[in-house]
Design an enzyme around this catalytic site. Structure first.
Site, mmCIF file in Angstrom:
data_model
loop_
_atom_site.group_PDB
_atom_site.id
_atom_site.type_symbol
_atom_site.label_atom_id
_atom_site.label_comp_id
_atom_site.label_asym_id
_atom_site.label_seq_id
_atom_site.Cartn_x
_atom_site.Cartn_y
_atom_site.Cartn_z
ATOM 1 N N ASN A 177 46.939 -14.680 33.679
ATOM 2 C CA ASN A 177 47.287 -13.375 34.244
ATOM 3 C C ASN A 177 48.468 -12.802 33.454
ATOM 4 O O ASN A 177 49.597 -13.282 33.574
ATOM 5 C CB ASN A 177 47.659 -13.554 35.725
ATOM 6 C CG ASN A 177 48.040 -12.239 36.384
ATOM 7 O OD1 ASN A 177 48.209 -11.220 35.726
ATOM 8 N ND2 ASN A 177 48.183 -12.269 37.702
ATOM 9 N N CYS A 220 51.010 -6.063 38.941
ATOM 10 C CA CYS A 220 49.901 -6.239 37.989
ATOM 11 C C CYS A 220 49.055 -4.976 37.842
ATOM 12 O O CYS A 220 48.150 -4.931 37.015
ATOM 13 C CB CYS A 220 49.033 -7.419 38.403
ATOM 14 S SG CYS A 220 49.921 -8.963 38.244
ATOM 15 N N HIS A 250 41.619 -6.096 36.402
ATOM 16 C CA HIS A 250 42.803 -6.907 36.119
ATOM 17 C C HIS A 250 42.401 -8.374 36.225
ATOM 18 O O HIS A 250 41.640 -8.762 37.105
ATOM 19 C CB HIS A 250 43.898 -6.576 37.133
ATOM 20 C CG HIS A 250 45.007 -7.567 37.141
ATOM 21 N ND1 HIS A 250 45.702 -7.902 35.994
ATOM 22 C CD2 HIS A 250 45.531 -8.334 38.137
ATOM 23 C CE1 HIS A 250 46.612 -8.811 36.295
ATOM 24 N NE2 HIS A 250 46.524 -9.095 37.590
HETATM 25 C C1 LIG Z 1 47.010 -19.386 43.685
HETATM 26 C C2 LIG Z 1 45.536 -19.717 43.928
HETATM 27 C C3 LIG Z 1 44.844 -20.034 42.628
HETATM 28 C C4 LIG Z 1 45.474 -20.952 44.818
HETATM 29 O O1 LIG Z 1 44.116 -21.272 45.074
HETATM 30 P P1 LIG Z 1 43.659 -21.656 46.539
HETATM 31 O O2 LIG Z 1 42.245 -22.003 46.453
HETATM 32 O O3 LIG Z 1 44.060 -20.511 47.442
HETATM 33 O O4 LIG Z 1 44.504 -22.923 46.811
HETATM 34 P P2 LIG Z 1 45.587 -23.203 47.953
HETATM 35 O O5 LIG Z 1 46.829 -22.408 47.688
HETATM 36 O O6 LIG Z 1 44.930 -23.040 49.294
HETATM 37 O O7 LIG Z 1 45.880 -24.729 47.663
HETATM 38 C C5 LIG Z 1 44.870 -25.713 47.811
HETATM 39 C C6 LIG Z 1 45.471 -27.058 47.455
HETATM 40 O O8 LIG Z 1 45.690 -27.120 46.044
HETATM 41 C C7 LIG Z 1 47.020 -27.533 45.793
HETATM 42 N N1 LIG Z 1 47.476 -26.908 44.543
HETATM 43 C C8 LIG Z 1 48.113 -25.734 44.374
HETATM 44 N N2 LIG Z 1 48.352 -25.532 43.070
HETATM 45 C C9 LIG Z 1 47.827 -26.594 42.408
HETATM 46 C C10 LIG Z 1 47.758 -26.943 41.052
HETATM 47 N N3 LIG Z 1 48.256 -26.171 40.078
HETATM 48 N N4 LIG Z 1 47.136 -28.090 40.733
HETATM 49 C C11 LIG Z 1 46.607 -28.907 41.661
HETATM 50 N N5 LIG Z 1 46.654 -28.610 42.974
HETATM 51 C C12 LIG Z 1 47.267 -27.469 43.332
HETATM 52 C C13 LIG Z 1 47.806 -27.039 46.987
HETATM 53 O O9 LIG Z 1 49.006 -27.763 47.120
HETATM 54 C C14 LIG Z 1 46.830 -27.303 48.101
HETATM 55 O O10 LIG Z 1 46.890 -28.667 48.427
HETATM 56 P P3 LIG Z 1 46.743 -29.140 49.965
HETATM 57 O O11 LIG Z 1 45.364 -28.709 50.367
HETATM 58 O O12 LIG Z 1 46.913 -30.616 49.854
HETATM 59 O O13 LIG Z 1 47.821 -28.438 50.721
HETATM 60 C C15 LIG Z 1 44.807 -18.552 44.648
HETATM 61 O O14 LIG Z 1 45.297 -18.420 45.958
HETATM 62 C C16 LIG Z 1 45.004 -17.243 43.949
HETATM 63 O O15 LIG Z 1 44.560 -17.057 42.831
HETATM 64 N N6 LIG Z 1 45.645 -16.274 44.610
HETATM 65 C C17 LIG Z 1 45.865 -14.975 44.039
HETATM 66 C C18 LIG Z 1 46.994 -15.056 43.072
HETATM 67 C C19 LIG Z 1 47.095 -13.821 42.263
HETATM 68 O O16 LIG Z 1 46.106 -13.256 41.904
HETATM 69 N N7 LIG Z 1 48.319 -13.425 41.980
HETATM 70 C C20 LIG Z 1 48.612 -12.339 41.136
HETATM 71 C C21 LIG Z 1 48.166 -11.071 41.750
HETATM 72 S S1 LIG Z 1 48.281 -9.814 40.581
#
Ligand SMILES: CC(C)(COP(=O)(O)OP(=O)(O)OC[C@H]1O[C@@H](n2cnc3c(N)ncnc32)[C@H](O)[C@@H]1OP(=O)(O)O)[C@@H](O)C(=O)NCCC(=O)NCCS
Length: 332
Positions: free
Chosen positions: A287, A116, A257
């Protein structure tokens, strides 16, 4: 020997495909809710390509928009640099395809792969081509068709990504103009296992097995990427500002970004930036990887937050990990 000059952005164009996928559409496809996506990421909808549309098409759309807006000539473009993590194919480079589609026989070019951070890394490569005196006009594109590599059964990644592109022209800054001031770039391959697409390369060439194991899709450890991004985005931006003797308060705007609204606001908090001057458009596009910074430049201009003469800070973190921040004075 040519005199060394700073590079400046002399034109900007953007493109997103017309089809929109909203959170409500995703609710019908996977176990998720509009509320969860909005709260955890800030995303409301994203633009997605149709079958047969590739990253080179998005880049060409952005360049055509640039030409329409600025009336720029392309027949004197000497190099094309494309930041992408979703090239049309393994080879030839997407730069070759863009050069051919735009009919630029006079230009050479290459792709930059930096997740990214692709647009920022490509921008730096292009700026150095101009600053060294090697070239007087360089076209830099950031283009990604992420949704072609997205597993729409994996709710942890498929809600995040969209498709889009941007393009800028780089030229030597004239007397009295400033252009690019400083940058801080870094890669850290220890993060390779946190965000990657394992199939189709020389390690895991395409086979029935790689398809069955879904190795041709984006794989991500979301929380690990999140933590790294918040820390590194703040470090890289602070480094550039400190070295340049510029404070957050002096910036016209901060253009990060667009990966997650919470990553952006956490970085802006650490910089002490007025939230009004932090550009966020993730709600509309998701994104878009290498497309996101030029699309956010466009939003900043539309909102009257990016004007000629303003100091602007750009920053990104992406797969690799690849981290970048750049400070420039806006000249268009
Ligand atoms: C992916 C992201 C949004 C997840 O958010 P988070 O707050 O870390 O959430 P978690 O991964 O800890 O998941 C929390 C819960 O939500 C659930 N969950 C994940 N995706 C879900 C969705 N689309 N809808 C509903 N629930 C979801 C998970 O299963 C988890 O459930 P559990 O607690 O029962 O296990 C976040 O980690 C993120 O943005 N990371 C960076 C990603 C990024 O920027 N990538 C590109 C880089 S350039």
């Amino acid at each position: 020997m040519k005199t060394l000059k700073r590079a400046k952005i002399s034109a900007l164009g953007t493109y997103v495909p017309p089809r929109v996928l909203t959170n409500f559409d995703l609710e019908k496809m996977i176990d998720t809710t509009n509320e969860w996506i909005l709260e955890r990421t800030g995303i409301h909808e994203r633009h997605i390509v149709d079958k047969g549309v590739a990253s080179s098409d998005l880049a060409v759309g952005a360049v055509k928009n640039l030409v329409e807006r600025h009336g720029s000539r392309l027949d004197d473009v000497e190099a094309v640099v494309v930041g992408t993590v979703t090239p049309d194919m393994m080879y030839p480079s997407t730069a070759c395809l863009v050069q051919h589609k735009l009919n630029l026989p006079q230009a050479w070019g290459f792709d930059v792969s930096a997740g990214c951070s692709g647009f920022l890394f490509a921008l730096q490569a292009g700026a150095k081509l101009v600053e060294s005196g090697a070239h007087a006009k360089v076209l830099v594109c950031g283009a990604d068709a992420n949704t072609r590599m997205t597993d729409y059964t994996d709710r942890t990644t498929c809600v995040l990504f969209g498709d889009g592109a941007g393009a800028v022209l780089l030229e030597p800054a004239e007397e009295g103009e400033i252009g690019f001031i400083d940058y801080a770039y870094e890669i850290d391959g220890s993060g390779a296992g946190s965000l990657y697409m394992p199939g189709g390369g020389s390690l895991n060439p395409s086979s029935h097995e790689t398809v069955d194991k879904k190795m041709h899709y984006i794989h991500q450890d979301g929380p690990a990427v999140y933590k790294f991004a918040v820390r590194k985005m703040a470090e890289a931006t602070a480094k550039v500002l400190e070295r340049s003797g510029v404070t957050g308060a002096e910036l016209g705007c901060f253009i990060p970004h667009q990966a997650n609204k919470r990553i952006i606001t956490a970085t802006a908090d650490r910089l002490g930036m007025d939230p009004e001057r932090v550009i966020i458009n993730i709600e509309k596009y998701g994104n878009t990887s290498s497309g996101s910074i030029p699309l956010a430049m466009e939003t900043a201009i539309e909102q009257g937050k990016l004007k000629k003469g303003d100091l602007v800070l750009l920053a990104a973190v992406g797969a690799g990990f690849a981290v970048g921040a750049a400070l420039l004075r806006w000249e268009i």
